[in-house]
Write a protein that holds these residues in place. Sequence first.
Motif, PDB file in Angstrom:
ATOM      1  N   LEU A 182       0.826  -1.210   0.000  1.00  0.00           N
ATOM      2  CA  LEU A 182       0.000   0.000   0.000  1.00  0.00           C
ATOM      3  C   LEU A 182       0.857   1.255   0.000  1.00  0.00           C
ATOM      4  O   LEU A 182       0.485   2.272  -0.602  1.00  0.00           O
ATOM      5  N   GLY A 183       1.990   1.182   0.674  1.00  0.00           N
ATOM      6  CA  GLY A 183       2.883   2.337   0.713  1.00  0.00           C
ATOM      7  C   GLY A 183       3.430   2.699  -0.655  1.00  0.00           C
ATOM      8  O   GLY A 183       3.532   3.877  -1.001  1.00  0.00           O
ATOM      9  N   TRP A 236       1.999   2.014  -3.635  1.00  0.00           N
ATOM     10  CA  TRP A 236       0.920   2.569  -4.451  1.00  0.00           C
ATOM     11  C   TRP A 236       0.532   3.962  -3.993  1.00  0.00           C
ATOM     12  O   TRP A 236       0.225   4.834  -4.809  1.00  0.00           O
ATOM     13  N   SER A 237       0.560   4.181  -2.700  1.00  0.00           N
ATOM     14  CA  SER A 237       0.286   5.519  -2.184  1.00  0.00           C
ATOM     15  C   SER A 237       1.367   6.507  -2.618  1.00  0.00           C
ATOM     16  O   SER A 237       1.080   7.668  -2.929  1.00  0.00           O
ATOM     17  N   PHE A 249       0.764   7.490  -6.301  1.00  0.00           N
ATOM     18  CA  PHE A 249      -0.380   8.400  -6.394  1.00  0.00           C
ATOM     19  C   PHE A 249      -0.025   9.781  -5.862  1.00  0.00           C
ATOM     20  O   PHE A 249      -0.394  10.808  -6.449  1.00  0.00           O
ATOM     21  N   THR A 250       0.699   9.817  -4.754  1.00  0.00           N
ATOM     22  CA  THR A 250       1.120  11.100  -4.178  1.00  0.00           C
ATOM     23  C   THR A 250       2.037  11.847  -5.136  1.00  0.00           C
ATOM     24  O   THR A 250       1.956  13.079  -5.252  1.00  0.00           O
ATOM     25  N   LEU A 307      -7.278   5.563  -3.185  1.00  0.00           N
ATOM     26  CA  LEU A 307      -5.861   5.930  -3.114  1.00  0.00           C
ATOM     27  C   LEU A 307      -5.646   7.136  -2.202  1.00  0.00           C
ATOM     28  O   LEU A 307      -4.619   7.246  -1.532  1.00  0.00           O
ATOM     29  N   LEU A 343      -5.356   6.025   1.392  1.00  0.00           N
ATOM     30  CA  LEU A 343      -4.226   5.166   1.760  1.00  0.00           C
ATOM     31  C   LEU A 343      -3.300   5.767   2.820  1.00  0.00           C
ATOM     32  O   LEU A 343      -2.852   5.034   3.715  1.00  0.00           O
ATOM     33  N   PRO A 344      -2.964   7.062   2.767  1.00  0.00           N
ATOM     34  CA  PRO A 344      -2.094   7.599   3.835  1.00  0.00           C
ATOM     35  C   PRO A 344      -2.663   7.392   5.230  1.00  0.00           C
ATOM     36  O   PRO A 344      -1.918   7.100   6.174  1.00  0.00           O
ATOM     37  N   LEU A 378      -2.206   3.739   6.062  1.00  0.00           N
ATOM     38  CA  LEU A 378      -0.796   3.474   6.345  1.00  0.00           C
ATOM     39  C   LEU A 378      -0.395   3.961   7.736  1.00  0.00           C
ATOM     40  O   LEU A 378       0.458   3.345   8.386  1.00  0.00           O
TER      41      LEU A 378
END
Length: 200
Positions: A39-40, A42-43, A46-47, A180, A183-184, A187
């Motif tokens: 997830l980190g 992919w995040s 996106f970021t 997305l 996600l932060p 996380l």
Amino acid sequence: MLLTGVIVYRKHFWQALRFKAGLNFKNRRTAVSSLHRILGVWSLGFTAVLFFTGFWMLKEYFTPEQWELPKYQAAYTVSANVDSMIMSAKKIVPGFKPIAVNIPTTKGADVLLRGLMPTTGFFLLQGKASGISFNAETGGFKKISDIDKQGFDQRFETEVYNLHIGSYGGDVIRWCYVVLGLLPGILSVSGAILWFRRKY
């Protein structure tokens, strides 16, 4: 987040993006750790997209001129009927899909109906990239602004904007942006769990 993410996930970046980094269900800790890592990544991607597109969209605000206070302007009322202009736009360009109406706040400016032209095919030029202008006082047609006929600079600005806000691909892309974007927060929870278990 972007800089630290690149440092932390540099060894797992390409594997996660290519869906080759699987989940490790050996125990609860390894499962949470591998999920956190995937997830980190992919995040992080996106970021990065949001950061660079957002920076490009706001680049003019890094100039001193943009920080000057605007001069006072008296309130302006548009006398033309907006509904009539929308109907006229659909007749002028059959298949035109109006999405937004830009109402002028100063006398002499036009009403701009922004929307999608039937001939626009490229996915990053979808949405309200094109427009049809009308006189704000009489409601008379003035001009058509087709994004496909604009220069490279204008098309690129539109593509960056649509990529930033996710206004392409319909509801599927919008929901992907929502997930997305969350996600932060996810996380932070999974990271806190990993830290707590390692500490205690």
